[in-house]
Write an enzyme that holds these catalytic residues in place. Structure first.
Site, mmCIF file in Angstrom:
data_model
loop_
_atom_site.group_PDB
_atom_site.id
_atom_site.type_symbol
_atom_site.label_atom_id
_atom_site.label_comp_id
_atom_site.label_asym_id
_atom_site.label_seq_id
_atom_site.Cartn_x
_atom_site.Cartn_y
_atom_site.Cartn_z
ATOM 1 N N SER A 1 1.059 0.853 -3.362
ATOM 2 C CA SER A 1 0.510 -0.336 -4.167
ATOM 3 C C SER A 1 -0.522 0.589 -5.217
ATOM 4 O O SER A 1 -0.958 1.718 -4.905
ATOM 5 C CB SER A 1 -0.322 -1.095 -3.380
ATOM 6 O OG SER A 1 -1.479 -1.835 -4.404
ATOM 7 N N TYR B 1 -7.697 -2.089 2.091
ATOM 8 C CA TYR B 1 -6.208 -2.020 1.858
ATOM 9 C C TYR B 1 -5.903 -0.928 0.902
ATOM 10 O O TYR B 1 -4.871 -0.241 1.292
ATOM 11 C CB TYR B 1 -6.004 -3.390 0.895
ATOM 12 C CG TYR B 1 -4.567 -3.624 0.521
ATOM 13 C CD1 TYR B 1 -3.707 -3.894 1.529
ATOM 14 C CD2 TYR B 1 -4.453 -3.558 -0.910
ATOM 15 C CE1 TYR B 1 -2.268 -4.143 0.812
ATOM 16 C CE2 TYR B 1 -3.110 -3.588 -1.307
ATOM 17 C CZ TYR B 1 -2.107 -3.900 -0.697
ATOM 18 O OH TYR B 1 -0.847 -3.935 -1.064
#
Length: 248
Positions: free
Chosen positions: A143, A157
């Protein structure tokens, strides 16, 4: 020989798009899921309706026994040639790091990092020429949060995705001469159910003005990048992290 691909978290979002595109390009696909069997079998149904081959397999990628069972199920389709480590979670509630429960952080790291490690390890043992395999490719889904840090929402995350990118580079260097190419795709903001699951269904629209392209991405756009890295067209790509984020 039919190419066999495992896609973790393949029932929804980017994973589902990867499964459908891969099947359209000739792969036999293992659609992994952890809880939503209906979504995973819906992907299987769409693949089969178009003449492809697919099966859904339940497995929690953070569990060693589940991962072994997942790869054993894939073997019924033929020798494994590819793995997409897509399964990931953000945790229950977005917020600052000092607001997060340690249990939430541990679960995110278990799925997002340990899960990638376990699946990649199993794939290497099957595909590497060191173990008698015929080679293959692994694509890990990271990501852009690994670079931006996702402050105020998902620092834990983001940290897990940074770990995935480091794992990608290190593993790529270990197995490059064993017929296994390892790379990663780092999507930016993409229109998936991840945002609604975190209680922020409007997040892609809210962030769109900060994206140079002016919009969030679509799962199908990320799938194209994943399939390229799996393909022979990317034969010289090793340890790469391909950002697909609309310029952000």
């Amino acid at each position: 020989m039919t190419e066999v691909l495992i896609v973790t978290g393949g029932g929804r979002g980017i994973g589902a798009a990867v499964c459908e595109l891969a099947a359209a390009r000739g792969y036999a696909v293992v659609v992994n899921y952890a809880a939503d069997a209906a979504a995973a079998w819906s992907v299987v149904a769409r693949v089969c309706e178009r003449g492809g081959r697919a099966v859904a397999v339940r497995a929690d990628v953070s569990g060693e026994d589940d991962v072994r069972a997942l790869f054993a199920a894939a073997a019924e389709l033929g020798p494994l040639t590819g793995l997409v480590n897509n399964a990931a979670i953000t945790g229950d509630t977005p917020g600052r790091l000092d607001e997060q429960a340690v249990g939430t952080v541990r679960r995110v790291l278990d799925v997002n990092v340990v899960g990638v490690f376990l699946c990649a390890r199993e794939a290497v043992r099957l595909m590497s020429t060191r173990y008698g395999g015929a080679g293959g490719a692994i694509v890990n889904v990271s990501s852009t949060a690994a670079r931006t840090g996702s402050a105020g929402e998902w620092v834990h995350y983001a940290a897990s995705k940074a770990a995935v990118e480091t794992l990608t580079v290190g593993l790529a260097h270990e197995v490059a001469r064993e017929g296994v190419r390892v790379n990663a795709v780092a999507p930016g903001t993409v229109e998936t159910g991840l945002h609604a699951a975190a209680g922020m269904p409007d997040r892609p629209r809210r962030l769109a003005p900060s994206i140079p392209l002016g919009r969030a991405g679509r799962p199908e756009e990320i799938a194209e990048a994943v399939l390229w890295l799996l393909s022979d067209a990317a034969s010289y790509a090793v340890g790469s992290v391909l950002t697909v984020g609309g310029g952000r």
